[in-house]
Design an enzyme around this catalytic site. Sequence first.
Site, PDB file in Angstrom:
ATOM      1  N   GLU A  80       0.734  -1.300   0.053  1.00  0.00           N
ATOM      2  CA  GLU A  80       0.005   0.162   0.181  1.00  0.00           C
ATOM      3  C   GLU A  80       0.835   1.144  -0.104  1.00  0.00           C
ATOM      4  O   GLU A  80       0.643   2.181   0.764  1.00  0.00           O
ATOM      5  CB  GLU A  80      -1.071  -0.103   1.336  1.00  0.00           C
ATOM      6  CG  GLU A  80      -1.867  -1.082   1.247  1.00  0.00           C
ATOM      7  CD  GLU A  80      -3.011  -1.058   2.424  1.00  0.00           C
ATOM      8  OE1 GLU A  80      -2.756  -0.595   3.321  1.00  0.00           O
ATOM      9  OE2 GLU A  80      -3.865  -1.619   2.252  1.00  0.00           O
TER      10      GLU A  80
ATOM     11  N   ASP B 189      -8.457  -8.867   4.163  1.00  0.00           N
ATOM     12  CA  ASP B 189      -8.374  -7.852   5.063  1.00  0.00           C
ATOM     13  C   ASP B 189      -9.241  -7.752   6.289  1.00  0.00           C
ATOM     14  O   ASP B 189     -10.049  -6.896   6.139  1.00  0.00           O
ATOM     15  CB  ASP B 189      -8.083  -6.410   4.170  1.00  0.00           C
ATOM     16  CG  ASP B 189      -7.385  -5.373   4.868  1.00  0.00           C
ATOM     17  OD1 ASP B 189      -7.006  -5.653   5.960  1.00  0.00           O
ATOM     18  OD2 ASP B 189      -7.222  -4.546   4.475  1.00  0.00           O
TER      19      ASP B 189
ATOM     20  N   GLU C 239     -12.338  -1.691  12.351  1.00  0.00           N
ATOM     21  CA  GLU C 239     -12.307  -0.958  11.018  1.00  0.00           C
ATOM     22  C   GLU C 239     -13.477  -1.574  10.048  1.00  0.00           C
ATOM     23  O   GLU C 239     -14.326  -0.893   9.428  1.00  0.00           O
ATOM     24  CB  GLU C 239     -11.049  -1.542  10.406  1.00  0.00           C
ATOM     25  CG  GLU C 239     -11.152  -0.809   8.906  1.00  0.00           C
ATOM     26  CD  GLU C 239      -9.601  -0.943   8.188  1.00  0.00           C
ATOM     27  OE1 GLU C 239      -9.053  -1.301   8.837  1.00  0.00           O
ATOM     28  OE2 GLU C 239      -9.446  -0.275   7.315  1.00  0.00           O
TER      29      GLU C 239
END
Length: 721
Positions: free
Chosen positions: A312, A386, A414
């Site tokens: 990323e 993820d 998240e």
Amino acid sequence: MTGIKKTFLRLLALFFMISGTASAQKDYKLWLRYDKIQDAVIASEYKNNLKGIVSLGSSETAKISLAELETGISHMLENKPEIRSAINGENNLIVGSQTALNSDLKKVLASDFDKINNEGFIIKSISLKNKKQIVITGKNDVGVLYGVYSFLRLIQTNKSIKNLSIVDSPKINLRVLNHWDNLDRTVERGYAGFSLWNWQKLPDFIDQRYIDYARANASIGINGTVLTNVNANALILTPQYLEKIEALANVFRPYGIKVYLTARFSAPIEIGGLKTADPKDVAVANWWKDKAKEIYKRIPDFGGFLVKANSEGQPGPQNYGRDHVDGANMLADAVAPFGGVIMWRAFVYSEHDANDRAKQAYAEFQPYDGKFKDNVIVQVKNGAIDFQPREPFHPLFGAMKKTPIMMEFQITQEYLGFSTHLAYLPKLFQEVLASDTYQKGKGSTVAKVIDGSLTHTKLTGIAGVSNIGNDLNWTGHPFAQANWYGFGRLAWDPYLDSELIADEWLRCTFSNDENFIKPVKEMMITSREAVVNYMTPLGLHHIMDTGHHYGPGPWISDLSRPEWNPTYYHKADKNGIGFDRAKTGTNATAQYAPEVEKVFDNLETCPEQDLLWFHHVSWDYKLKNGQTLWNGMALKYQEGVNQVQEMQKTWNNAGKYVDEERFKEVQMLLEIQSKEAKWWRDACLLYFQQYSGKELPVGVEKPKQTLEYFKSLKFPFAPGN
Ligand code: BDP
């Protein structure tokens, strides 16, 4: 306004401020509340068995053990046990490490000491010269401290202490929290306020919170903390910041907690003035060696570095044509002389790789098996994408036979509703830990891989991405504290049952009343499945809104990187929905052991909870319960909503066992969760309905808004982004 009136109003405001603070402190104490024991019979057993405390140690850690016992026991029994300087009389609690014990005690406990490791403890009722005593001991003072917390937990949960014989050791060496905390105190994916680390006031100002944080962690056996974000800032490695890190390390040390930092791979350029960060460049390697020396001079027990490289957009060895092994081993050499470790993350995927994202980490890392230095441990997320509400276990857990690999769980929510949704995550953690990799035949569970019992690796570890911030209650949602707690307990023993952990936590945090425990525990246990149902049932994944990841966004399809788009993951079309990762598709199933591959590959045997993760399935496909996929999926979304409504009912009935403040807090949060569960259900079903072309089945509520409405929602300042 008259003066008197003004004064009265001021006093009133002050009263509310004070009472507000007092109530907030209820949450602040976490599971270490040490409330008075309500049951008189049990309380008298404790009092009879705890006449005095004899502390045999003098280290900082031993002092903490004694202080914790004094506080805990005196609060719970409303009676301070006598602190005795020697073992006089009977019914003493004798506390000290092996070396501090007298020869009689050493003899009595000899065979127990053979069963524990360096961090383990023994809690035992013994008879010494015909006198009854309880001993809490371990090979060193930190082990004793763990024993002390474990003993206090017995009292907190109203267990008998009459005939104790507990011999326990952590099964995993590195039990660490990963803070994704930035130097400006924002927290990446943090939903509980700002970072605890007040860099501006450090090193001179030691916030009481640092101490309470260490206490809480020690009480559940966490022995390491990575203070900074994996998306790292090199400045943390400059003397200006190292001085602050040193101050924190000094606070944490007596609690058995080591400090780690994230290393930005390009630091030699950014703060070192070098032209390159090439791991094969001698000047670069030397820079890291000098940096390690500098850090260890300040912090002799510094844990090491956690590294996110070439992932990323983070810099890494590949920027110089080198690979992960080159990068990790170069850093490993720098910290090896001091006993440090490198936790190298396997969370990699590239927009230049057309391969299924779920396959990329395995494809890249598996060939490196056996090539890392001894002090490198590869940190792997629980699933291949993820941290989704549900993912099958990461195939790397079954495939690295010669490399230590550690688990990375995400405690911060998240993808599970931030800190507004009640989702009891130990249920998720346990599901992953108990998954069978078949690496060495049946029974090769993920837990056995990460505790080293399967692969016999000496270095073992587990990390949890922290959900802690400077909110008064630490974690934003009172029940999110259970996720921190449960992570610690599973890090200590990955075979523990998440339901027992919930039981323990509820008793320590709220009440021992069975009328409270039974329904509220049930609520916790179903909560994670409820989230899966109203967000991503049947193996759906990564369909959240973009960027902030708050709320649904299955329609997102315009992001520059294909694998960032939800449409990449659900692949809904007129024919059906789901990602074909079987042989007929990307063949991701082949990354698992043949026994597992077979199960996932076949539509008939693939667990329905993972169906759309591995298969693209027609809307008319018949599920095991006889429903078509479309109807079954819609009903699952509805079930999630119903489950939250059940949770609300349960909580509404729990009012009389809980203080008003926490009761209201949770009630309001459940109301938000209920609204948002409906939002997820309606937005996803309206969107997928465009492809299925079918009516909602009976039992599924009709959406009150249009798809366009849901698509139009914007959340510019959503937290944690
Ligand atoms: C993703 C998060 C991102 C993290 C990344 C990671 O959205 O903020 O930096 O994981 O783990 O889930 O590196």
